[in-house]
Design a protein around this motif. Structure first.
Motif, PDB file in Angstrom:
ATOM      1  N   LYS A   1       0.842  -1.185   0.000  1.00  0.00           N
ATOM      2  CA  LYS A   1       0.000   0.000   0.000  1.00  0.00           C
ATOM      3  C   LYS A   1       0.881   1.239   0.000  1.00  0.00           C
ATOM      4  CE  LYS A   1      -4.064  -1.922   2.317  1.00  0.00           C
ATOM      5  NZ  LYS A   1      -4.991  -1.780   3.472  1.00  0.00           N
TER       6      LYS A   1
ATOM      7  N   VAL B   1       3.964   7.164   2.763  1.00  0.00           N
ATOM      8  CA  VAL B   1       4.015   5.995   3.650  1.00  0.00           C
ATOM      9  C   VAL B   1       3.813   4.730   2.812  1.00  0.00           C
ATOM     10  CG1 VAL B   1       2.984   4.817   5.626  1.00  0.00           C
ATOM     11  CG2 VAL B   1       3.158   7.338   5.597  1.00  0.00           C
TER      12      VAL B   1
ATOM     13  N   GLU C   1       3.454   0.642   3.013  1.00  0.00           N
ATOM     14  CA  GLU C   1       3.153  -0.478   3.915  1.00  0.00           C
ATOM     15  C   GLU C   1       3.204  -1.798   3.123  1.00  0.00           C
ATOM     16  OE1 GLU C   1      -0.111   0.866   7.028  1.00  0.00           O
ATOM     17  OE2 GLU C   1      -0.643   1.474   4.983  1.00  0.00           O
TER      18      GLU C   1
ATOM     19  N   SER D   1       2.560  -5.919   3.618  1.00  0.00           N
ATOM     20  CA  SER D   1       2.031  -6.943   4.528  1.00  0.00           C
ATOM     21  C   SER D   1       1.981  -8.286   3.803  1.00  0.00           C
ATOM     22  CB  SER D   1       0.627  -6.559   5.011  1.00  0.00           C
ATOM     23  OG  SER D   1      -0.259  -6.424   3.922  1.00  0.00           O
TER      24      SER D   1
ATOM     25  N   LYS E   1       4.217  -7.502   8.742  1.00  0.00           N
ATOM     26  CA  LYS E   1       3.964  -6.186   8.157  1.00  0.00           C
ATOM     27  C   LYS E   1       5.194  -5.314   8.348  1.00  0.00           C
ATOM     28  CE  LYS E   1      -0.095  -4.317   8.577  1.00  0.00           C
ATOM     29  NZ  LYS E   1      -1.298  -3.623   9.139  1.00  0.00           N
TER      30      LYS E   1
ATOM     31  N   SER F   1       6.622  -1.049   7.453  1.00  0.00           N
ATOM     32  CA  SER F   1       6.166   0.276   7.023  1.00  0.00           C
ATOM     33  C   SER F   1       7.388   1.180   6.830  1.00  0.00           C
ATOM     34  CB  SER F   1       5.220   0.881   8.055  1.00  0.00           C
ATOM     35  OG  SER F   1       4.780   2.153   7.647  1.00  0.00           O
ATOM     36  N   TYR F   2       7.361   2.007   5.778  1.00  0.00           N
ATOM     37  CA  TYR F   2       8.469   2.902   5.452  1.00  0.00           C
ATOM     38  C   TYR F   2       7.889   4.272   5.072  1.00  0.00           C
ATOM     39  CZ  TYR F   2      10.354  -1.775   4.711  1.00  0.00           C
ATOM     40  OH  TYR F   2      10.683  -3.095   4.854  1.00  0.00           O
ATOM     41  N   THR F   3       8.671   5.373   5.406  1.00  0.00           N
ATOM     42  CA  THR F   3       8.273   6.736   5.028  1.00  0.00           C
ATOM     43  C   THR F   3       9.351   7.319   4.132  1.00  0.00           C
ATOM     44  OG1 THR F   3       7.036   7.075   7.073  1.00  0.00           O
ATOM     45  CG2 THR F   3       7.705   9.060   5.847  1.00  0.00           C
TER      46      THR F   3
END
Length: 830
Positions: A667, A697, A699, A701, A711, A713-715
């Motif tokens: 995502k 952002v 994501e 999963s 899962k 997550s990266y910014t």
């Protein structure tokens, strides 16, 4: 006087002395006489006097030249007063095969002979003994003949025996008595073969039609002046009609003072009885049976103290009879055979000289050697059944042919319902019955004997132990009087159909259920109804009833060790469960009182094969279902290198792999760009992501087959960047050094990859050695989201460019120079 004797021998050779003795007896008694024979022991004084048949007359018209007449072939013609007739070799109208064509037209029927136009063959000498004849014929047109072939002796006008077809019914029959011996439908334009075997000594005949025997050892015409064969007669059909003959063959075997010993076809037993069947012989006036205890040397008396044999004079197509007692001299009474006691039986063939030709005019018997065989009577005949069958301990009651019974796995069109009947065959079988086990019984005895036929009353004929709950199906002729034992059975409404020799049969199907371990007993058919040809008997089929065992759909992959197997059964059963071939202990020994069930199990990592068995009490049979459940609690690792904090490209490619097979989703800012894609373990993936200006952002999963999830997550901050411009001369060449008085210009093609409007200024500035601005040019553009523009500005360099330089840079605003921010790297040329 010259006398010649033609002998053809099988087996041992007759000595010269014996031939001379035979020769002198012929002279002293009569031309056809043989030596006096002692019948007391059942053996002739002549050893192995068995003669091969000799051809007397053999005509194959299929190879005869066309156009030859009957007279050309040695036949005589009957006389007639009107009409026309012929006998000529022609090609038949259906197959083109050559045949002798008899044709009559308007012939006046001779009242004495009943017939019309005839051809005949008179032999050079009369023949006695066994005569075997065959004629292959076809009738065309509209007329069916009522006699085809007849045989006459050397004196008198009455024939010995003949055969033909009825004009009204079209059925083959024998002419020496009233029409009999139905052979099935007889049609014009079809080839058929009649074979007649008759013996001039016993005065018996047997009739075959298309290879099948239909009359056996019946009496020839009686009160003839002499019994021998001198003339053969073939008749055309009625006063007008056509008869085609492909061939006629006659063979002759001399009278045998010691007939060949009979060959036993089968022997069997039932309650207090031993039976036999023999090969058929046309020369057999009767069959003679003896009995003794196995191991004894002397035959036991039968019927009274002095009679050592029992005669069978029946005319069954296959000779068959039995014995159920012998005479006990000590008790002066008939004694029944003892079940389980082995006996030795002796069977011989008797040729009776009905006219006393070989005994000075006094009738007498000539008997063969005795064929011995063993027999043991039994009240029941047990038959083995396979372990896989629900039928156990199958028993035949009071039945000779129990040894022929068997279990057959399924029924197909063309199968025989009965083991001893090759005329009745299945022609229609509902699919549900095609796979059932069928008890193949005998037709002749199993269905017809009355209660108490063998002494003690037995109310059943078929018996077996049901190894499990079983539905038994009985198929019985719809014309049968329903036996009392079937009255509480359920009529299924289904039928099975069969074809027979002359007609078809429809069997209604009844059913009844039996519990596991119960005894199944099937009774007698109505024997009187059977003998009157009003039904063709019955047979049985069996089908094991399932327990209704079902498993609800199981999850193939789970990530926990606890699991509940659920299912159902239709009745009370005992369950057994195996996990990877190891039994699981169940509460209440696995007893389930019908309906739904739930089995709580503990899974081990990896594959778990569960096999569930359901078995009724008192049964060795079970139903089986299985399910495989894979237990996996390992989380799939996401192998992605940490992206940079900021990027100046709008498209960022996310790459990596997973530690195990799983589905994964990507995502971007809450929107799925990769949705539940299956990924193999360690397989590299690469997906480009289009970023928005500012922070983004990402994501990732995953979920594997067992439901294990992970899962990450990266910014990433995306900064809009126009990029470094270029400097060209007027010819479009890149400028790398400054040249005096040269026209140059700077430009940059910019794409707005953001979602907002963008104002950009391209500055092209000339500096001296002190970094003071000498000259400049600029270009301003406003770009809408997604728009592409090219910014450009230029000027002419001074005549002196020593220590001068130019710079190209792009800022984000032209309205407020103080707040401008660079959007590209500076380009410097000097």
């Amino acid at each position: 006087m010259e006398v010649s004797i033609l002998l053809r021998k099988k087996g041992n050779q007759i000595s010269l002395v014996l031939i001379l003795a035979l020769f002198f007896n012929v002279l002293m008694i009569c031309p056809d006489n043989v030596p006096t024979v002692s019948a007391e022991s059942g053996s002739s004084s002549v050893t192995d006097n068995n003669y091969e048949p000799v051809s007397v007359f053999d005509k194959d018209f299929t190879t005869t030249p066309l156009g030859l007449t009957g007279s050309d072939l040695g036949f005589d013609y009957s006389s007639y007063t009107s009409g026309s007739a012929s006998a000529v070799i022609e090609a038949d109208p259906f197959t083109g095969t050559r045949a002798l064509h008899l044709k009559a037209n308007g012939i006046v029927t001779d009242g004495a002979l009943r017939n019309e136009f005839q051809i005949s063959k008179t032999f050079g000498e009369p023949y006695t003994g066994t005569i075997s004849t065959e004629i292959t014929f076809m009738q065309t047109g509209t007329k069916k003949d009522d006699r085809i072939i007849q045989f006459f002796p050397s004196s008198g006008t009455t024939f010995l025996v003949g055969a033909g077809v009825t004009a009204s019914k079209g059925l083959g029959y024998l002419l020496s008595t009233a029409p009999s011996g139905s052979l099935g439908a007889y049609e014009l334009g079809e080839w058929h073969t009649i074979r007649l075997d008759f013996n001039t000594v016993s005065q018996k005949y047997s009739l075959y039609y298309d290879g099948n025997i239909v009359q056996a050892r019946n009496n020839m015409n009686k009160s003839l002046p002499i019994y021998n064969l001198r003339r053969l007669v073939i008749a055309a059909p009625g006063s007008s009609g056509d008869l085609w003959i492909r061939g006629v063959r006659v063979t002759h075997s001399p009278f045998m003072p010691e007939p060949p010993a009979p060959k036993i076809v089968t022997s069997g037993s039932r309650n207090s009885r031993v039976m036999w069947t023999s090969e058929h012989y046309a020369y057999a006036s009767k069959y003679r049976l003896r009995i003794k205890l196995k191991g004894e040397s002397d035959w036991r008396p039968i019927g009274n103290a002095t009679t050592l044999y029992k005669d069978y004079t029946g005319t069954n197509l296959i000779p068959a009879s039995d014995i159920n007692a012998y005479y006990d001299i000590a008790k002066s009474a008939s004694t029944p055979l003892v079940n389980g006691q082995p006996y030795t039986l002796g069977l011989s063939v008797v040729t009776r000289d009905e006219s006393g030709v070989y005994n000075n005019g006094v009738p007498r018997d000539f008997e063969s050697k005795i064929t011995e065989f063993d027999g043991t009577p039994y009240a029941t005949t047990p038959l083995p059944t396979p372990d896989t069958s629900v039928v156990g301990e199958l028993t035949s009651y009071a039945n000779y042919y129990g040894y022929m019974w068997r279990l057959q796995a399924g029924s197909t069109i063309g199968d025989y319902p009965f083991a001893d009947n090759t005329l009745i065959q299945f022609s229609e079988i509902p699919s549900k019955y095609a796979s059932m086990e069928r008890i193949v019984t005998s037709h002749k005895d199993v269905m017809r004997y009355p209660l108490g036929a063998d002494g003690a009353v037995q109310n059943q004929i078929i018996g077996f132990n049901a190894k499990d709950k079983t539905t038994v199906y009985v198929a019985i002729d719809k014309n049968a009087i329903l036996p009392a034992w079937l009255t509480d059975w359920t009529n299924t409404g289904d039928v099975m159909k069969m074809t027979g020799a002359t007609s078809g049969y429809t069997f209604n199907i009844y059913k009844k259920s039996f519990a596991a371990g119960s005894s199944v007993l099937l009774g007698y058919n109505d024997y009187a109804n059977f003998d009157l040809s009003q039904n063709a008997g019955y047979f049985a089929m069996v089908e094991r009833a399932t327990t209704g065992l079902k498993l609800n759909p199981a999850m193939e992959w789970v990530n926990t060790s606890a699991y509940a197997l659920t299912g159902s059964v239709s009745e009370s059963v005992y369950l057994s469960v195996y996990q990877n071939k190891t039994p699981i202990t169940l509460p209440n020994n696995g007893f389930i009182n019908g309906g739904n069930f739930e089995l709580n199990v503990n899974l081990v990592p990896g594959a778990n094969l569960f096999e569930v068995y359901a078995k009724r009490d008192k049964s060795t049979f079970f139903d089986r279902v299985d399910a495989t459940i894979n237990q996996d609690s390992i989380i799939p690792d996401i192998r992605i290198a940490t992206p940079p904090a900021t990027v100046r490209d709008a498209v960022y490619t996310l790459t990596g792999s997973l530690s195990k097979a799983a589905r994964f989703t990507i995502k971007l800012n809450g929107e799925s760009v990769v949705d539940s894609v299956y990924q193999q373990a360690d397989a590299f993936f690469s997906y480009p992501l289009t970023l928005q200006e500012g922070n983004n952002v990402i994501e990732v999963s995953t979920v594997d087959l067992a439901g294990n999830t992970n899962k990450a997550s990266y910014t990433i901050a995306y900064i809009f960047w126009a990029g470094q411009g270029t400097i060209h001369d007027l010819n479009g060449n890149l400028v790398h050094t400054l040249e005096p008085s040269k026209d140059i210009y700077a430009e940059k093609k910019v794409v707005n990859t953001t979602g907002a409007d963008k104002q950009l200024t391209l500055w092209f500035v000339l500096y001296n050695a002190d970094n003071a601005m000498i000259d400049f040019a600029s270009s301003v553009a406003e770009l809408k989201p997604g728009e592409t523009r090219t910014l450009g500005a230029g000027f002419t360099l001074p005549a002196e460019v020593t220590n001068l330089k130019v710079k190209v840079f792009i800022w984000d605003s032209s309205t407020n120079i103080v707040g401008q921010s660079p959007l590209a790297e500076e380009l410097v040329v000097q």
